[in-house]
Design an enzyme around this catalytic site. Structure first.
Site, PDB file in Angstrom:
ATOM      1  CD  GLN A 112      -3.104  -1.047   2.327  1.00 38.19           C
ATOM      2  OE1 GLN A 112      -2.650  -0.395   3.280  1.00 38.19           O
ATOM      3  NE2 GLN A 112      -3.913  -1.882   2.260  1.00 38.19           N
ATOM      4  N   PRO A 139      -4.650  -5.457   6.419  1.00 36.78           N
ATOM      5  CG  PRO A 139      -4.785  -4.275   4.509  1.00 36.78           C
ATOM      6  CD  PRO A 139      -4.366  -4.215   5.890  1.00 36.78           C
ATOM      7  CG  ASP A 350      -8.879   3.229   4.827  1.00 35.25           C
ATOM      8  OD1 ASP A 350      -7.463   3.089   4.365  1.00 35.25           O
ATOM      9  OD2 ASP A 350      -9.243   2.151   5.422  1.00 35.25           O
ATOM     10  CD  GLN A 351      -5.526   0.971   1.840  1.00 38.64           C
ATOM     11  OE1 GLN A 351      -4.794   1.206   1.010  1.00 38.64           O
ATOM     12  NE2 GLN A 351      -5.463   1.343   3.196  1.00 38.64           N
ATOM     13  CG  HIS A 373      -7.507   3.997   8.979  1.00 38.52           C
ATOM     14  ND1 HIS A 373      -7.973   3.428  10.172  1.00 38.52           N
ATOM     15  CD2 HIS A 373      -6.119   3.553   9.018  1.00 38.52           C
ATOM     16  CE1 HIS A 373      -6.892   2.727  10.834  1.00 38.52           C
ATOM     17  NE2 HIS A 373      -5.896   2.962  10.037  1.00 38.52           N
TER      18      HIS A 373
END
Length: 440
Positions: A112, A139, A350-351, A373
């Site tokens: 990420q 994750p 949030d990603q 987040h």
């Protein structure tokens, strides 16, 4: 302070203690810094954590980002425990890179941190990463494969991942290979509306959706002797039973066109990890992954490695219950339920903020209430870009008789359409200092 020697460098300063106050601030700040070739300083790193400063996993992530942009000599404060770092990016090239924190530090978080930068590299990139693949507070790699990567591909990204070996706490030892092709044009905006069509002006009710729930799959891994594998088999059956109960009781909304919960495909499998081969020698443990899909393409994912201090059955309950907000309605046990309208779970929420900020146009997703987040990701985006985010609590606005959806929100973003040929990348002046900020 790092970089305070009066060398003329114009820094973007980021307070690492704001909002979520953890590693996400580091990862996102470093990514924007490299993409926009803008020096960044982060101070008060993880100030709210029990052990402040850089942990081995954060250091490995930042060193990886520094390596891919040729800034190894421009990375200051790079040591375990450091509460302040500085990064002066150089040219972002493709190539082959490796990272290993020497612990069970999360490989997913290293990906990420580096993946956004690799999409704008000068060529194809290959990463070989070692550490933890299924560890707490991050994750799993299954989440990346099932939930995040498909959405990034929808936006135009080309990324492939191979899991060579699993890595569990406390030894790590996992190995993952990643291949990323650079973008040839800006990221496309993403519309994750599901079957939702808006709020009816006359009745105040939601129109359309939620989409049909089609599949629930359970995947349990077991690393160790036959007793551990038997425990994993038991966990698989318990997880399938728990998910079936949620469907049968209506705790998870079946969606339009699904007459009976029995029409939803329920499946499960156990992955036996052999110590010394598919997992580090001497490691034992189990973990539960649950993936749920709707007909509109929405994917929800929950992954929890078993804490050896708790029963596997408790892990199963946690993994299933974690999906209640995005799959179920509001009730006494889950007051922030979305009525099944959510198109992303709390992690994907949030990603997607960073790629939405960089995309060329308006992106939209339906979710539960913005997590801390997500608020943090939007705040960091506001420091580096002119992307405009809007959050609307449509569940609270609507009147819905049969199913409450008080937690339903729409998150929209007008992205900046960034490409490597962009002028004034980000649209924000380079000199900035962070402070907590909201969205409209």
């Amino acid at each position: 302070m790092i970089g305070g020697g009066g060398d003329g460098t114009v820094w973007t300063d980021v307070d690492g203690s704001l909002l979520e106050g953890g590693g996400q601030i580091l990862r996102n700040s470093a990514a924007y810094s490299v993409i926009f070739n803008r020096p960044v300083r982060v101070f008060n790193i993880r100030a709210k954590r029990k052990n402040p400063g850089l942990a081995a996993q954060h250091l490995a992530s930042l060193q990886l980002v520094a390596d891919v942009c040729g800034a190894s000599d421009g990375f200051e404060g790079g040591y375990v425990g450091s509460c302040q770092i500085g990064l002066r990016p150089s040219k972002l090239e493709g190539g082959s890179f490796e990272a290993d924190p020497g612990t069970a530090g999360s490989i997913s978080l290293m990906i990420q941190a580096s993946l956004p930068t690799l999409l704008f590299a000068g060529g194809e990139t290959h990463l070989t990463l070692q550490g933890g693949t299924d560890v707490s507070f991050s994750p799993s790699v299954n989440y990346l494969a099932e939930a995040l990567f498909p959405r990034l591909r929808q936006m135009g990204a080309s990324v492939d991942m191979q899991v060579v070996k699993r890595g569990l706490f406390p030894k790590g030892g996992g190995k993952v290979k990643l291949q990323v092709q650079p973008l040839k044009e800006p990221l496309r905006p993403i519309e994750l509306n599901g079957a939702f069509e808006g709020i009816d002006a006359s009745s105040g009710r939601l129109r359309g959706g939620p989409s049909a729930l089609t599949e629930v799959s359970v995947r349990v891994f077991g690393a160790g002797n036959s007793d551990v594998v038997a425990e994993a088999e038991s966990a698989k059956h318990s997880a399938i039973e728990r998910c079936g109960e949620k469907l049968q009781r209506g705790e998870w909304v079946l969606g339009e066109g699904v007459g009976d919960w029995g029409s939803v495909k329920l499946s499960g499998q156990v992955d036996r990890l052999i110590p010394g081969q598919s997992v580090q020698k001497g490691v034992t443990g189990t973990g539960v992954d649950i993936t749920v899909k709707r007909a509109d393409g929405s994917v929800y994912h929950s992954c929890i490695p078993t804490d050896r201090k708790e029963r596997v059955g408790d892990t199963v309950l946690k993994a299933a219950d974690a999906l209640d907000e995005c799959l179920g309605g509001s009730n006494g046990r889950c007051p922030t339920g979305t009525g099944g309208y959510a198109t992303v779970d709390e992690h994907l929420q949030d990603q997607l903020i960073l790629p939405m900020a960089l995309a060329n146009g308006r992106s939209r997703m339906l979710s539960g209430p913005p997590t801390l987040h997500t608020q943090t990701a939007i705040h960091i985006a506001s420091l580096f870009t002119s992307a405009k985010f809007t959050i609307r609590a449509i569940g609270a606005e609507a009147e819905y008789q049969d199913l409450s959806c008080r937690g339903l929100h729409v998150i929209e973003c007008d992205g900046i359409g960034f490409s490597t040929s962009s002028e004034n990348p980000g649209g924000i002046a380079a000199s900035a200092t962070s402070s907590a900020s909201g969205v409209s």
